[in-house]
Scaffold this motif. Structure first.
Motif: not given
Lengths: 518, 182
Positions: A32, A49, A79-84, A87, B56, B58, B62-63, B65, B67, B75, B78-79, B82
């Protein structure tokens, strides 16, 4: 098995794999980190950062506030980074006729140059008729982020004039995951070779190409290809099959109606040991006779017992379709050895009898079974099937003796979601609340779109029945296709009487009206 | 716990000392839960690796880490869900049902400790099985033999294998429940 049982089963399977086979969660930290640093050259660690951004805190807060407001307005979870895509589909789109498509993306259907020019920049899936639209370059310029492209859709019933030069342009769509170029008879090996530039292309449909002149070995250069559809190709022969057998990463293969494949090549199917889905419908050894007049056929060997054993040895095969393959009884019994088979369609195979089916069912735990038009199956076996609690779908179309009592008993099975008996029998209620559909005629620019409200959406076979409310007459002023016992015709309809049934044939996308009153 | 080699050539996500880098801390805290959740949904090990990484990335964009841990786990959950929805070939309704069940497991047993407690309980419960039951479980889940073949190896009929597997699964389920929630 129902969902809870399936998940529990997987839990055991994964847990045991961890304990006994060492398949534990990997440490992905390095992977990662590398991906993150590659994505953000010169990026700082999260800690640094954060410090760097401190002076800009006010700006960030302002940005977050704006994003939050936008997110609220668009009904998105901030709060969600992606949507299917599911959805996205689930959002209210009551006036979109794509709403009743089963699965798949929200395809933008493009049949005219005007429609092409109007495509939003962010369009992800396009179904293109090359009969009317020849300018692939415009499509690529307008939709550089395309993920799914179909230029050979049977649904549009358009011929495909795609050329190698067009494919070279399509190969610049680096986000493309699915490409359908079925029936593009001008494509040569040179054009296919261009597809190697598509790093994410997972699914490719090439049915109806001139396989006798193609070297399918070039498909081995496609880095992500896992799903190949070469269905309905009369020129797909042993040589083509040998090339496909080299595509060891394939997870799904559709060779429906590829009648020129010999059983010798088919017997090697076990070499594709990652296959999950296999369609070999109508591969029955019967092939057109060369030089013959009219409907003359040469009888060859299709799915023999040896081929069936090879199929059954595929370790992760889950879905298998062998309709009208003239399977010998021994071949059908051999399928019982498939360790992971969950969905099996062996309809239209007259050799399937009660004994063979019982043997098969004792060896498999199926979620779906198709035995349509297997005339040797009797009511006794149907009673046995009613005890198969894992079944989620069952196709017994064409078995006239399926009496109402048995049908009702089958429907009482705990997990059964869909029973197919005979065409036109609506059994699966998809929605008992209001549904909407937009009826429009793409060939008549002057025809106004009409929206219709329905109280129920019921699926039966490949049709979706839309029942109008009982006491409401629907005003409609557009062209639609009428389908009734006298034939099919295109007429302009001003209104639909209360209780009229509408059906939409999924594969063609046209709307038909059953004008018979209920 | 020592890093253990796996079939996929990875090492276990456990490590001796907590990492000092925030990115490493973030990934290590949540990666097992997300990976196991994806495996529950039906992802292969390769797919689970890829989708966990994507989730991870994504989150990092969105930073997330920064939170609180619970919020970050939600988060990532959910990610990952999806991402899996977009990847799976399951029928939409079937996928929704599977996700619903897997979500309950994530909240109850994966979010806190990544699922280690459940795996440890399974390991302990396996040791309580008879030799024959353990063999049947191994042959079915690890060697992926059919019930017919398992019956041939164990000298029992196919229906006997079916019953044995059902009883063993039920026993393991009860044993794990007792171990986790005494």
């Amino acid at each position: 098995m129902n969902a809870a049982e399936t998940i529990e089963e997987r839990r055991f399977e994964c847990g045991l794999a961890e304990i006994e086979d060492g398949v534990t969660p990997p440490d992905l930290r390095d992977r990662i980190r590398t991906a993150w640093e590659t994505e953000q050259p010169g990026a700082d660690s999260p800690e640094r950062r954060g410090l760097r951004w401190l002076p800009a805190a006010a700006l960030i807060l302002l940005g977050i506030a704006i994003v939050f407001v936008i997110a609220l307005q668009s009904d998105r979870d901030p709060n969600d980074g992606t949507r299917s895509t599911d959805e996205q589909r689930d959002e209210p789109q009551h006036f979109d006729d794509q709403e009743i498509d089963r699965g798949g993306p929200d395809w933008a259907v493009v049949t005219t140059t005007q429609e092409l020019e109007a495509l939003p920049h962010e369009t992800a899936a396009v179904m293109l008729s090359t009969e009317q639209v020849e300018d692939i370059a415009t499509l690529i310029r307008r939709c550089p982020d395309l993920q799914q492209l179909s230029v050979g859709s049977r649904r549009l019933q358009s011929r495909s004039d795609l050329t190698d030069a067009d494919l070279a342009q399509i190969a610049t769509l680096h986000k493309l995951r699915h490409l359908d170029i079925s029936r593009a008879k001008n494509i040569t090996t040179t054009g296919l070779r261009e597809l190697r530039h598509l790093p994410r292309l997972e699914s490719l449909a090439i049915g109806g190409l001139r396989f006798a002149e193609l070297d399918l070995a070039v498909l081995a250069d496609l880095p992500a290809l896992i799903d190949l559809d070469a269905s309905e190709s009369s020129s797909f022969d042993g040589n083509s099959m040998r090339d496909v057998l080299e595509l060891r990463r394939l997870r799904a293969l559709n060779l429906t109606a590829c009648s020129m494949i010999d059983s010798a090549e088919l017997a090697r199917i076990a070499e594709l040991d990652d296959l999950r889905v296999l369609h070999l419908d109508f591969v029955n050894g019967r092939r057109p006779a060369r030089g013959g007049r009219g409907q003359h056929y040469v009888e060859g060997r299709g799915i023999t017992e040896r081929v069936a054993r090879s199929i059954a040895s595929l370790p992760v095969l889950e879905t298998l379709s062998l309709r009208d393959c003239r399977l010998p009884a021994a071949a059908i019994r051999s399928l019982g050895g498939a360790p992971r088979l969950r969905s099996l369609d062996i309809g239209q195979n007259p050799q399937l009898d009660d004994t063979t089916l019982r043997i098969l069912m004792s060896r498999l735990e199926l979620r779906g079974l198709g035995i349509a038009y297997c005339s040797q199956i009797s009511a006794d076996t149907m009673n046995d099937l009613a005890d198969e609690h894992s079944l989620e779908w069952l196709d017994v179309s064409g078995l006239e003796w399926v009496e109402q009592t048995i049908r009702e008993r089958l429907r009482s099975l705990p997990n059964l979601q869909q029973v197919r008996t005979s065409l036109g029998t609506p059994l699966r209620l998809l929605s008992d609340g209001p549904a909407w559909i937009r009826v429009s005629d793409r060939r008549d620019a002057d025809a106004a779109d009409a929206t219709i409200r329905f109280d129920a959406l019921v699926q039966s076979h490949d049709m979706f029945w839309l029942d109008t409310t009982a006491d409401e007459t629907v005003q409609l002023d557009t062209f639609i296709h009428v389908f009734d016992p006298t034939g099919r015709r295109r007429i302009k309809v001003h209104e639909l009487p209360a209780g009229t049934r509408l059906a939409r044939f999924d594969q063609f996308g046209a709307i038909y009206v059953d004008s018979a009153p209920r | 716990m020592e890093p253990s080699p796996t079939l996929t050539g990875h090492t276990s996500a456990h490590s001796a000392a907590p990492p000092s880098d925030p990115l490493d801390r973030f990934v290590e805290r949540h990666q097992k839960a997300i990976w196991r959740y994806l495996r529950l949904l039906g992802a292969t090990t390769a797919d689970a690796d890829d989708l966990t990484q994507e989730a991870f990335l994504i989150a990092l964009r969105k930073q997330v880490e920064a939170r609180p841990t619970g919020e970050a786990a939600a988060f990532l959950h959910r990610t990952a869900r999806n991402l899996w929805r977009n990847r799976t070939r399951d029928d939409k309704r079937r996928a929704a049902k599977l996700i619903e069940v897997a979500d309950r497991i994530f909240v109850a047993e994966l979010a806190d400790d990544g699922g280690d407690r459940w795996v440890d309980a399974l390991r302990a419960c396996l040791s309580t099985l008879s030799e024959r039951a353990r063999s049947a479980i191994h042959l079915f889940y690890i060697d992926r033999l059919s019930r017919l073949d398992i019956g041939a190896k164990l000298g029992i009929r196919e229906n006997g294998v079916k019953t044995l597997l059902q009883r063993t699964r039920a026993h393991l389920g009860r044993c794990i429940e007792r171990t986790i929630r005494p």
